[in-house]
Design an enzyme around this catalytic site. Structure first.
Site, short mmCIF file in Angstrom:
data_model
loop_
_atom_site.label_atom_id
_atom_site.label_comp_id
_atom_site.label_asym_id
_atom_site.label_seq_id
_atom_site.Cartn_x
_atom_site.Cartn_y
_atom_site.Cartn_z
N GLU A 1 0.43 5.12 -1.96
CA GLU A 1 0.20 6.39 -1.26
C GLU A 1 1.28 7.41 -1.61
OE1 GLU A 1 -1.88 5.58 2.92
OE2 GLU A 1 0.23 5.04 2.85
N LEU A 2 2.53 6.99 -1.55
CA LEU A 2 3.62 7.92 -1.81
C LEU A 2 3.60 8.40 -3.25
CD1 LEU A 2 6.46 6.23 0.28
CD2 LEU A 2 4.92 8.08 0.96
N VAL B 1 0.83 -1.20 0.00
CA VAL B 1 0.00 0.00 0.00
C VAL B 1 0.87 1.26 0.00
CG1 VAL B 1 -1.76 1.31 1.28
CG2 VAL B 1 -1.91 -1.19 1.17
N CYS B 2 1.99 1.19 0.68
CA CYS B 2 2.87 2.37 0.83
C CYS B 2 3.26 3.02 -0.49
CB CYS B 2 4.11 2.01 1.64
SG CYS B 2 3.75 1.39 3.29
N PRO B 3 3.71 2.26 -1.49
CA PRO B 3 4.10 2.94 -2.73
C PRO B 3 2.92 3.60 -3.44
CG PRO B 3 4.28 0.56 -3.00
CD PRO B 3 4.01 0.83 -1.54
#
Length: 187
Positions: free
Chosen positions: A50-51, A46-48
């Site tokens: 969002e970033l 999920v992190c990439p």
């Protein structure tokens, strides 16, 4: 205790930004609006997304005089490696702050101690270094940069217009409210 209206605690960290390692401190956050976005870890799922979403909206934040800081408990070296190998993270031009000692994650009360990673925490900080927005949620729930941008605009508007507040779904240019005795029960 809520972090709202508290000052950012002192810290010193190293970030990866635009091919360089740069120092970021609590003083770096002063003098401008800042958004600090904690995420669990580099090289995840999920992190990439969002970033990358923040990167796609970065110019809109910059146009408002807002700097974004992505923070995880990874090192600044890991941030560079991720930036160099991921198409999504390769778009990121804002600082990716390393927090391997978890000092920042503890200061912002987002650390999952037993895992050594941060929850998804979003903090909007005014130029005086005070936290004006704090959202923390489970790591399986991704954030939306356009909604964050709307909230930053609302926070800035309220700061610039004392006595006015922004109602639900407020967008820039829309009507605000001026709380008063005459308004009680009329909404």
């Amino acid at each position: 205790m809520s972090l709202i209206n508290t000052e950012v605690k002192p810290f010193k960290a190293t970030a990866f930004q635009n091919g360089d390692f740069v120092e970021v401190t609590d003083q770096t956050l002063r003098g401008q609006w800042s958004v600090v976005v904690f995420y669990p870890a580099d090289f995840t799922f999920v992190c990439p997304t969002e970033l990358e979403d923040l990167a796609d909206n970065y110019e809109a934040f910059k146009a408002l005089g807002v700097e974004i800081y992505g923070v995880s408990t990874d090192t600044h070296f890991a941030h560079k490696a991720w930036h160099d190998t991921s198409d999504a993270i390769g778009k990121v031009n804002y600082p990716l702050v390393g927090d391997p000692t978890a000092t920042l994650a503890r200061n912002f009360d987002v650390l999952i101690e037993e895992e050594g990673i941060a929850l998804r925490g979003t903090f909007v900080i005014n130029p005086e270094g005070q936290i004006k927005l704090c959202e923390i949620h489970d790591n399986g729930i991704g954030r939306d940069a356009t909604e964050l941008l709307r909230k930053v605009k609302a926070a800035k508007y309220v700061a610039e217009h004392p006595g006015e507040v922004c109602p639900a779904k407020w967008k820039e240019g829309a009507e605000t409210l001026t709380p008063s005795l005459d308004l009680v029960g009329k909404i």
